[in-house]
Motif scaffolding. Structure first.
Motif, mmCIF file in Angstrom:
data_model
loop_
_atom_site.group_PDB
_atom_site.id
_atom_site.type_symbol
_atom_site.label_atom_id
_atom_site.label_comp_id
_atom_site.label_asym_id
_atom_site.label_seq_id
_atom_site.Cartn_x
_atom_site.Cartn_y
_atom_site.Cartn_z
ATOM 1 N N LEU A 155 -1.728 0.583 -19.820
ATOM 2 C CA LEU A 155 -1.446 1.723 -20.157
ATOM 3 C C LEU A 155 -0.292 2.458 -19.811
ATOM 4 C CD1 LEU A 155 -2.722 4.079 -21.490
ATOM 5 C CD2 LEU A 155 -3.811 4.947 -19.557
ATOM 6 N N ALA A 156 0.226 2.408 -18.572
ATOM 7 C CA ALA A 156 1.515 2.705 -18.094
ATOM 8 C C ALA A 156 2.497 2.409 -19.007
ATOM 9 C CB ALA A 156 1.606 2.660 -16.632
ATOM 10 N N PRO A 157 2.732 0.940 -18.946
ATOM 11 C CA PRO A 157 4.145 0.172 -19.631
ATOM 12 C C PRO A 157 3.883 0.350 -21.262
ATOM 13 C CG PRO A 157 2.476 -1.586 -18.875
ATOM 14 C CD PRO A 157 1.795 -0.289 -18.265
ATOM 15 N N VAL A 158 2.750 0.638 -21.713
ATOM 16 C CA VAL A 158 2.774 0.798 -23.372
ATOM 17 C C VAL A 158 2.993 2.153 -23.588
ATOM 18 C CG1 VAL A 158 1.067 1.007 -25.193
ATOM 19 C CG2 VAL A 158 1.001 -0.998 -23.718
ATOM 20 N N ALA A 159 2.514 3.136 -22.843
ATOM 21 C CA ALA A 159 3.068 4.412 -23.010
ATOM 22 C C ALA A 159 4.337 4.679 -22.582
ATOM 23 C CB ALA A 159 2.314 5.447 -21.823
ATOM 24 N N LEU A 160 5.275 4.092 -21.722
ATOM 25 C CA LEU A 160 6.561 3.890 -21.565
ATOM 26 C C LEU A 160 7.255 3.516 -22.614
ATOM 27 C CD1 LEU A 160 7.314 3.188 -17.733
ATOM 28 C CD2 LEU A 160 7.969 5.305 -18.952
ATOM 29 N N ALA A 161 6.588 2.398 -23.085
ATOM 30 C CA ALA A 161 7.307 1.623 -24.357
ATOM 31 C C ALA A 161 7.301 2.462 -25.692
ATOM 32 C CB ALA A 161 6.567 0.399 -24.646
ATOM 33 N N VAL A 162 6.225 3.354 -25.630
ATOM 34 C CA VAL A 162 6.195 4.136 -26.721
ATOM 35 C C VAL A 162 7.338 5.204 -26.768
ATOM 36 C CG1 VAL A 162 4.608 5.964 -27.854
ATOM 37 C CG2 VAL A 162 3.798 4.029 -27.502
ATOM 38 N N VAL A 163 7.474 5.816 -25.529
ATOM 39 C CA VAL A 163 8.494 6.918 -25.212
ATOM 40 C C VAL A 163 9.839 6.529 -25.415
ATOM 41 C CG1 VAL A 163 9.633 8.510 -23.564
ATOM 42 C CG2 VAL A 163 7.002 8.213 -23.611
ATOM 43 N N PHE A 164 10.152 5.318 -25.008
ATOM 44 C CA PHE A 164 11.526 4.569 -24.941
ATOM 45 C C PHE A 164 11.738 4.243 -26.631
ATOM 46 C CE2 PHE A 164 11.791 4.365 -20.506
ATOM 47 C CZ PHE A 164 13.125 4.676 -20.175
ATOM 48 N N ALA A 165 10.804 3.723 -27.299
ATOM 49 C CA ALA A 165 11.098 3.605 -28.784
ATOM 50 C C ALA A 165 11.123 4.519 -29.369
ATOM 51 C CB ALA A 165 9.637 2.581 -29.112
ATOM 52 N N TRP A 166 10.339 5.548 -29.422
ATOM 53 C CA TRP A 166 10.523 6.802 -29.797
ATOM 54 C C TRP A 166 11.847 7.420 -29.611
ATOM 55 C CZ3 TRP A 166 7.781 11.872 -28.068
ATOM 56 C CH2 TRP A 166 8.222 13.046 -29.135
ATOM 57 N N ALA A 167 12.589 7.530 -28.519
ATOM 58 C CA ALA A 167 13.645 8.078 -28.105
ATOM 59 C C ALA A 167 14.817 7.333 -28.711
ATOM 60 C CB ALA A 167 13.923 8.160 -26.561
ATOM 61 N N GLY A 168 14.944 5.984 -28.397
ATOM 62 C CA GLY A 168 15.707 5.170 -29.067
ATOM 63 C C GLY A 168 15.799 4.951 -30.818
ATOM 64 N N GLY A 169 14.759 5.127 -31.286
ATOM 65 C CA GLY A 169 14.610 5.294 -32.852
ATOM 66 C C GLY A 169 15.118 6.660 -33.226
ATOM 67 N N ALA A 170 14.797 7.691 -32.624
ATOM 68 C CA ALA A 170 15.062 8.919 -33.039
ATOM 69 C C ALA A 170 16.776 9.258 -33.041
ATOM 70 C CB ALA A 170 14.334 10.153 -32.220
ATOM 71 N N LYS A 171 17.128 8.540 -32.136
ATOM 72 C CA LYS A 171 18.720 8.508 -31.911
ATOM 73 C C LYS A 171 19.317 7.819 -32.895
ATOM 74 C CE LYS A 171 18.987 9.298 -27.039
ATOM 75 N NZ LYS A 171 17.623 9.202 -26.413
ATOM 76 N N PHE A 172 18.899 6.644 -33.165
ATOM 77 C CA PHE A 172 19.310 5.976 -34.288
ATOM 78 C C PHE A 172 19.143 6.536 -35.693
ATOM 79 C CE2 PHE A 172 18.970 1.541 -31.769
ATOM 80 C CZ PHE A 172 20.473 1.551 -31.695
ATOM 81 N N ALA A 173 17.935 7.298 -35.829
ATOM 82 C CA ALA A 173 17.725 8.127 -37.120
ATOM 83 C C ALA A 173 18.646 9.046 -37.322
ATOM 84 C CB ALA A 173 16.286 8.276 -37.148
ATOM 85 N N ASP A 174 19.108 9.783 -36.245
ATOM 86 C CA ASP A 174 19.815 10.932 -36.317
ATOM 87 C C ASP A 174 21.482 10.628 -35.437
ATOM 88 O OD1 ASP A 174 21.015 13.320 -36.842
ATOM 89 O OD2 ASP A 174 19.823 14.531 -35.153
ATOM 90 N N LEU A 175 21.706 9.516 -35.747
ATOM 91 C CA LEU A 175 22.839 8.982 -34.927
ATOM 92 C C LEU A 175 24.215 10.212 -35.013
ATOM 93 C CD1 LEU A 175 23.725 6.806 -33.262
ATOM 94 C CD2 LEU A 175 24.756 5.587 -35.134
ATOM 95 N N LYS A 176 24.412 10.577 -35.999
ATOM 96 C CA LYS A 176 25.483 11.633 -36.131
ATOM 97 C C LYS A 176 25.073 12.838 -35.170
ATOM 98 C CE LYS A 176 29.128 13.837 -38.137
ATOM 99 N NZ LYS A 176 30.212 13.480 -37.596
ATOM 100 N N GLY A 177 24.073 13.378 -35.301
ATOM 101 C CA GLY A 177 23.328 14.475 -34.178
ATOM 102 C C GLY A 177 23.592 14.012 -32.858
ATOM 103 N N THR A 178 22.962 12.651 -32.508
ATOM 104 C CA THR A 178 23.205 12.234 -31.316
ATOM 105 C C THR A 178 24.578 12.220 -30.812
ATOM 106 O OG1 THR A 178 21.103 11.013 -31.565
ATOM 107 C CG2 THR A 178 22.316 10.373 -29.769
ATOM 108 N N GLN A 179 25.398 11.753 -31.528
ATOM 109 C CA GLN A 179 26.997 11.681 -31.216
ATOM 110 C C GLN A 179 27.435 13.127 -30.872
ATOM 111 O OE1 GLN A 179 28.435 9.705 -34.559
ATOM 112 N NE2 GLN A 179 28.140 7.526 -33.653
ATOM 113 N N GLU A 180 26.984 14.136 -31.664
ATOM 114 C CA GLU A 180 27.278 15.434 -31.373
ATOM 115 C C GLU A 180 26.785 16.082 -30.266
ATOM 116 O OE1 GLU A 180 26.200 17.405 -35.335
ATOM 117 O OE2 GLU A 180 27.642 16.469 -36.211
#
Length: 126
Positions: free
Chosen positions: A4-29
């Motif tokens: 449960l703990a590593p899967v929950a962490l994996a979901v959070v890190f995947a979400w955070a990284g994926g969201a940054k890639f999806a809005d790369l311009k906004g992340t850079q700003e």
């Protein structure tokens, strides 16, 4: 239950990284608004590290938990430094999905995620 703990962490890190890639311009700003040097390459690097950490948490939970703990520690120290400096810049921790002014709740979130990493290290999946 040990997954449960590593899967929950994996979901959070995947979400955070994926969201940054999806809005790369906004992340850079967002990184530029925080006063981080080289926001363009740094946004890509942080997103890539987060996605890689998510994968590592699934394929090698102990290694992934160690990497997650290091990243969370670095992120938390940076957030604390910025908050103490009086920044009101937006937190783009999850790309454009969730943007809000940097706050102490971001520190609390990271501490909670760090505890999940410690749980993974203390009771790794079998």
């Amino acid at each position: 239950m040990r997954w449960l703990a590593p899967v929950a962490l994996a979901v959070v890190f995947a979400w955070a990284g994926g969201a940054k890639f999806a809005d790369l311009k906004g992340t850079q700003e967002g990184f530029a608004a925080l006063g981080l040097s080289q926001p363009e390459p740094r946004a890509i690097q942080v997103a890539a590290f987060e996605v890689a950490t998510a994968v590592l948490l699934i394929v090698a939970p102990i290694g992934g938990a160690l990497v997650a703990l290091v990243l969370l520690t670095v992120f938390t120290f940076l957030i604390v430094r910025l908050l103490r400096g009086g920044t009101t810049a937006p937190c783009r921790c999850f790309g454009g999905i969730r943007s809000h002014p940097l706050a102490w709740t971001d520190v609390a979130r990271n501490v909670g995620l760090g505890l999940l990493a410690l749980v993974t290290l203390a009771a790794p999946p079998g």
